[in-house]
Design an enzyme around this catalytic site. Structure first.
Site, PDB file in Angstrom:
ATOM      1  N   GLY A   1       0.807  -1.210   0.000  1.00 28.24           N
ATOM      2  CA  GLY A   1       0.000   0.000   0.000  1.00 28.24           C
ATOM      3  C   GLY A   1       0.842   1.262   0.000  1.00 28.24           C
ATOM      4  O   GLY A   1       1.928   1.329  -0.589  1.00 28.24           O
ATOM      5  N   SER A   2       0.361   2.273   0.715  1.00 30.64           N
ATOM      6  CA  SER A   2       0.970   3.605   0.647  1.00 30.64           C
ATOM      7  C   SER A   2       2.337   3.715   1.294  1.00 30.64           C
ATOM      8  O   SER A   2       2.979   4.766   1.197  1.00 30.64           O
ATOM      9  CB  SER A   2       0.026   4.617   1.287  1.00 30.64           C
ATOM     10  OG  SER A   2      -1.188   4.679   0.578  1.00 30.64           O
ATOM     11  N   THR A   3       2.805   2.666   1.979  1.00 34.50           N
ATOM     12  CA  THR A   3       4.154   2.733   2.547  1.00 34.50           C
ATOM     13  C   THR A   3       5.215   2.831   1.456  1.00 34.50           C
ATOM     14  O   THR A   3       6.377   3.151   1.743  1.00 34.50           O
ATOM     15  CB  THR A   3       4.443   1.507   3.426  1.00 34.50           C
ATOM     16  OG1 THR A   3       4.274   0.312   2.652  1.00 34.50           O
ATOM     17  CG2 THR A   3       3.516   1.465   4.628  1.00 34.50           C
ATOM     18  N   LEU A   4       4.840   2.580   0.177  1.00 35.39           N
ATOM     19  CA  LEU A   4       5.797   2.701  -0.926  1.00 35.39           C
ATOM     20  C   LEU A   4       5.834   4.105  -1.524  1.00 35.39           C
ATOM     21  O   LEU A   4       6.727   4.428  -2.317  1.00 35.39           O
ATOM     22  CB  LEU A   4       5.462   1.693  -2.031  1.00 35.39           C
ATOM     23  CG  LEU A   4       6.421   0.489  -2.132  1.00 35.39           C
ATOM     24  CD1 LEU A   4       6.426  -0.293  -0.834  1.00 35.39           C
ATOM     25  CD2 LEU A   4       6.022  -0.414  -3.280  1.00 35.39           C
TER      26      LEU A   4
END
Length: 573
Positions: free
Chosen positions: A297-300
């Site tokens: 998810g948005s951790t990238l």
């Protein structure tokens, strides 16, 4: 003359050649016997000696003690304790009556039928009756003086920290061989080499004399892990509480040393007790932080922005229009309309549209190469058994929609350990550090991926993500500046995505002024009303990071705590 008449056979005369043949045959037989005797007693003495010694001499194995496993501060995590095993010569016990075997079976905690089953194979000279029992129980068995029953010293592995360290240390089998975790990964170093000694036994099998020591046992090496047992207990407690509170299917948490890449803590739920594995299942023993893959998810998103800043494609103040983005037959949306955002706000408010547009402004080759260099799609090389490589399609095969969705962590699969490692670029001025499960006293050599300026700029963006106006205010740590990023992703299912199944995560570090720890947490399928990473993962990060910093007496770098409040709407991505 009268005598010759009574015995006519004497009047027969043998031919001379026959007598000579008989003489030669007799002399040849004596020669063969003499030669054979000389061969056995002078030239081939080992055969007869071996046969003779087999009746009274035995070579016994002297077990080596398996090396201890310790944490970085010398706390024992795995140790071998001496135990006894009872064995028998099946041929000696087979003729015994049930009445004779009953006291033996009672002392072993077995039935007579079980004892007979153990000695069913009469052709064997050795059969274990019961292994790894206490010295007291073994003494009671041997006090019965049952002919053909003997005891043997072995070692049993004991794990003082139990389930807290289970997924890292692992466990050994009945033969004291590593089966999981460090016990398996470092088997060659831990196992040691058994020794042997030669003894003389009487006809009842009792040792009456030690003849010689053939080989002294060599104990296994001691292994010192990078883990800190105090941080491990902390991480285990907080993760377990979070999984229970959110009714999650599973969870994982990793703590890294932000400056060395050492794995300071690694825990998973569900767990198990390595000292009692009678009812343990594969689901419990799986080290999810290392072996399980999920869409991050948005951790990238921070990596996409860092690549664009380094390439000069955008600046922190560049404004991005976050109107819904259409690519082919797909439309990319945010969880709620955000309007025009600066690049800094794209990270702070976690805009899928903004991140996708930034990534599409760069080549697929650049981003594909960067993901690979960050360690995605490549095994972490920690030596841990079963570590997953992850799934990263070659950039040459990316479609535009894949390049866009990959910017916010969809279409790529990673392990939690891989994500935690990737964040070392932000705690080391743009350099990616190698991971280490073993304690290291030297500074590792990092791999430069971003400039120090870019790493600091993205860190500032992630620090705003945990501010009151960001997506993870619940990640704040009183007294300390921290930075991080939330992640919420639908779970892939049957060629698509499950509508109500999520993986919620948060990855961050602190203190920002001089990073000490990286904490990555992931909850699989939280079943409560809240499932966003900011609601599920961020509070766990806050609890673990705050307690870890205070435990290690790290000086506060933010005297005034940020005003914590939940964002108006859930996070995107």
């Amino acid at each position: 003359m009268r005598f010759e008449k009574r015995t006519p056979e004497l009047r027969l005369k043998l031919e001379g050649w026959r007598a000579r043949v008989v003489l030669v045959l007799v002399m040849g037989g004596f020669a063969l016997l003499a030669g054979r005797a000389f061969y056995l007693q002078a030239l081939n003495t080992s055969f007869l000696q071996a046969k003779g010694e087999a009746r009274y001499a035995r070579v016994l194995e002297l077990p080596a003690s398996r090396g201890a496993v310790k944490d970085r501060n010398g706390q024992l995590l795995a140790i071998s304790t001496p135990v006894e095993s009872i064995w028998a010569v099946p041929e000696d016990l087979d003729a015994a009556e049930d009445a004779e075997l009953r006291p033996l079976a009672r002392a072993l905690g077995m039935s007579v039928a079980e004892v007979r089953q153990k000695i069913a194979n009469k052709d064997r000279q050795f059969a274990f009756l019961k292994r790894q029992i206490s010295p007291d129980q073994a003494a009671k068995v041997m006090a019965l003086r049952v002919p053909g029953v003997f005891q043997q010293r072995e070692f049993r592995r004991y794990y003082p920290a139990g389930e807290v360290m289970a997924h890292v240390v692992g466990f050994t089998g009945i033969e004291d061989n590593g089966q999981e975790g460090i016990e398996l990964a470092a088997e060659e170093r831990l196992a040691g080499v058994p020794g042997s000694r030669k003894v003389i036994k009487d006809r009842k099998g009792r040792i009456v004399e030690d003849v010689e020591s053939l080989r002294a046992p060599r104990d296994g090496e001691e292994i010192v892990l990078a883990l800190d047992q105090r941080l491990q207990f902390l991480a285990h407690r907080e993760l377990k509480n979070a999984v229970t509170a959110h009714r999650a299917r599973a969870g994982s948490l990793v703590i890294l040393d932000a400056k060395t890449g050492e794995v300071l803590a690694l825990v998973n739920q569900p767990d198990y007790n390595p000292n009692n594995r009678a009812a343990v299942t594969g689901r419990q023993t799986r080290n999810r932080s290392v072996t399980d893959l999920f869409e991050p998810g948005s951790t990238l998103k921070p990596f996409t922005v860092a690549a664009a800043l380094d390439a000069g494609v955008v600046r922190p103040t560049t404004v991005i229009d976050t109107e819904p983005l259409k690519i082919g037959g797909w439309t990319i949306n945010d969880s709620h309309p955000l309007g025009p955002l600066t690049v800094t706000q794209v990270i702070a408010k976690s805009s899928n549209i903004g991140t996708a547009k930034i990534q599409l402004a760069m080549s697929a080759e650049r981003m594909g190469t960067l993901y690979r260099e960050l360690g995605f799609g490549v095994a972490p090389k920690t030596g841990f058994p079963g570590e997953a490589k992850g799934q990263l399609r070659p950039w040459e095969k990316w479609r535009p929609i894949e390049q866009a969705t990959m910017s916010y962590g969809h279409g790529i699969s990673v392990s939690l350990l891989q994500v935690a490692r990737a964040y070392t670029v932000f705690t080391n001025d743009g350099q990616l550090l190698p991971l280490s499960l073993l304690r290291t006293d030297s500074q590792p050599i990092g791999k430069p991926l971003f400039t120090a300026k870019t790493a600091r700029e993205v860190t500032r963006m992630m620090e705003l993500a945990v501010a009151a106006t960001g997506t993870a205010p619940r990640a704040q740590v009183p007294g300390y500046r921290v930075a991080g990023k939330t992640g919420t992703a639908h779970k892939p299912e049957a060629g698509g995505y499950a509508e109500h199944k999520y993986v919620s995560s948060f990855v961050g570090f602190g203190p920002v002024s001089d990073p000490r720890f990286i904490v990555a947490v992931m909850l699989d399928e939280p079943a409560g009303a809240k499932y966003f990473g900011g609601d599920v993962g961020a509070p766990v990060f806050s609890s673990v990071m705050g307690a870890a910093l205070r435990m290690m007496a790290v000086p506060p770098d933010a005297p005034n705590t940020l005003n914590v409040k939940a964002p108006a709407a859930g996070e995107a991505g």
